[in-house]
Design an enzyme around this catalytic site. Structure first.
Site, PDB file in Angstrom:
ATOM      1  N   ARG A  60      40.768  47.616  51.131  1.00 54.19           N
ATOM      2  CA  ARG A  60      40.189  47.604  49.855  1.00 54.19           C
ATOM      3  C   ARG A  60      38.755  47.904  49.451  1.00 54.19           C
ATOM      4  O   ARG A  60      38.137  48.430  48.754  1.00 54.19           O
ATOM      5  CB  ARG A  60      40.074  46.066  49.041  1.00 54.19           C
ATOM      6  CG  ARG A  60      41.479  45.956  48.141  1.00 54.19           C
ATOM      7  CD  ARG A  60      41.407  46.205  46.796  1.00 54.19           C
ATOM      8  NE  ARG A  60      42.946  46.352  46.028  1.00 54.19           N
ATOM      9  CZ  ARG A  60      43.541  45.253  45.662  1.00 54.19           C
ATOM     10  NH1 ARG A  60      43.587  44.133  46.297  1.00 54.19           N
ATOM     11  NH2 ARG A  60      44.640  45.569  45.284  1.00 54.19           N
ATOM     12  N   ARG A  85      53.369  50.044  27.912  1.00 54.74           N
ATOM     13  CA  ARG A  85      54.612  49.385  27.945  1.00 54.74           C
ATOM     14  C   ARG A  85      54.804  48.023  27.349  1.00 54.74           C
ATOM     15  O   ARG A  85      53.921  47.511  26.172  1.00 54.74           O
ATOM     16  CB  ARG A  85      54.123  48.677  29.334  1.00 54.74           C
ATOM     17  CG  ARG A  85      54.512  48.902  30.509  1.00 54.74           C
ATOM     18  CD  ARG A  85      54.877  48.851  32.168  1.00 54.74           C
ATOM     19  NE  ARG A  85      53.751  47.634  32.287  1.00 54.74           N
ATOM     20  CZ  ARG A  85      53.014  47.743  33.728  1.00 54.74           C
ATOM     21  NH1 ARG A  85      53.834  48.661  34.535  1.00 54.74           N
ATOM     22  NH2 ARG A  85      52.086  47.104  34.117  1.00 54.74           N
ATOM     23  N   ARG A  93      39.963  46.960  35.111  1.00 52.85           N
ATOM     24  CA  ARG A  93      41.173  47.674  35.809  1.00 52.85           C
ATOM     25  C   ARG A  93      40.560  48.843  36.442  1.00 52.85           C
ATOM     26  O   ARG A  93      40.559  48.774  37.310  1.00 52.85           O
ATOM     27  CB  ARG A  93      42.341  47.112  35.928  1.00 52.85           C
ATOM     28  CG  ARG A  93      42.814  45.515  36.047  1.00 52.85           C
ATOM     29  CD  ARG A  93      44.358  45.489  35.569  1.00 52.85           C
ATOM     30  NE  ARG A  93      45.249  46.240  36.396  1.00 52.85           N
ATOM     31  CZ  ARG A  93      46.996  46.216  35.985  1.00 52.85           C
ATOM     32  NH1 ARG A  93      46.768  46.582  34.438  1.00 52.85           N
ATOM     33  NH2 ARG A  93      47.624  46.342  36.735  1.00 52.85           N
TER      34      ARG A  93
END
Ligand code: ZN
Length: 224
Positions: free
Chosen positions: A91, A130, A174
């Site tokens: 990351r 979603r 995010r």
């Protein structure tokens, strides 16, 4: 045949999970996903697992050196001797350098870094579409896989809800974190001529075909 050492990069919602599953089936690779491996280390009560648990119990981030240690053990393990697929690691550039050094010590190297990309607006559209069944966890998407009746699960008639994680503001946050963290990594692997980009707005089958073709080409080059 030479080993296949792959890293999977890409924003949430670009289809990384689907591609990881297919690649594992295609090439029988050791799949090393950070979250899963950390949980396993904690459950097995390894030295590093115990260290990780101290932070997790306090709700703190597990420090880089612990994550690096846990992942490198897997990369150097027997299961990954013929190749691996890393998901969620590295990351940071520090993690990428640690991986580089560890592989280099064993005269191994990365085959490619597969970056499945999708524009932010497409990711937001997909994820915010979603809907999850409150009872059974069945997942729908109002754009691509809608239920027969609005807001109701086809399988058990339960109410469908939007999870907090899938709200537009949360997805945008995010994505911000993803871009901030990943931009230096993308440069790092571009500089090493390892980065391969794939268009995550294509169908999963098209992306999969493109990845397979790319890997086949890399292997041919490797044999020459
Ligand atoms: Zn349901």
């Amino acid at each position: 045949m030479s080993e296949l050492n792959l890293i999977l990069l890409g924003p949430p919602g670009a289809g990384k999970g689907t591609q990881a599953e297919r690649l594992r089936e295609d090439f029988d690779l050791a799949y090393i996903a950070t979250g899963e491996i950390l949980r396993k280390a904690v459950a097995d009560e390894t030295d590093l697992g115990r260290k990780a648990k101290q932070y997790m119990d306090k709700g703190e981030l597990v420090p880089d050196e612990v994550i690096i240690g846990v992942i490198l053990l897997e990369v150097e393990g027997d299961a990954a001797a013929d190749g691996f697929l890393l998901d969620g690691f590295p990351r940071t550039v520090d993690q990428a350098e640690a991986l580089d050094t560890a592989l280099g010590r064993r005269e191994r190297g990365l085959t490619a870094v597969l970056c499945i990309d999708a524009p932010d607006n497409e990711v937001v559209r997909r994820l915010s579409g979603r809907r999850t069944c409150a009872e059974g966890g069945h997942v729908y998407n109002i754009h691509t896989d809608p239920p027969k009746h609005d807001e109701v699960c086809d399988q058990d008639g339960s109410r469908l809800v939007q999870r907090d994680d899938d709200r537009e503001e949360t997805v945008r946050k995010r994505l911000e974190v993803y871009h901030r963290q990943t931009a230096p990594l993308i440069r790092f692997y571009e500089d090493r001529d390892l980065l391969k980009r794939f268009d995550g707005t294509r169908s999963p089958t098209e992306v999969h075909d493109h990845i397979r073709a790319t890997i086949a080409t890399l292997r041919l080059e490797d044999e020459l």
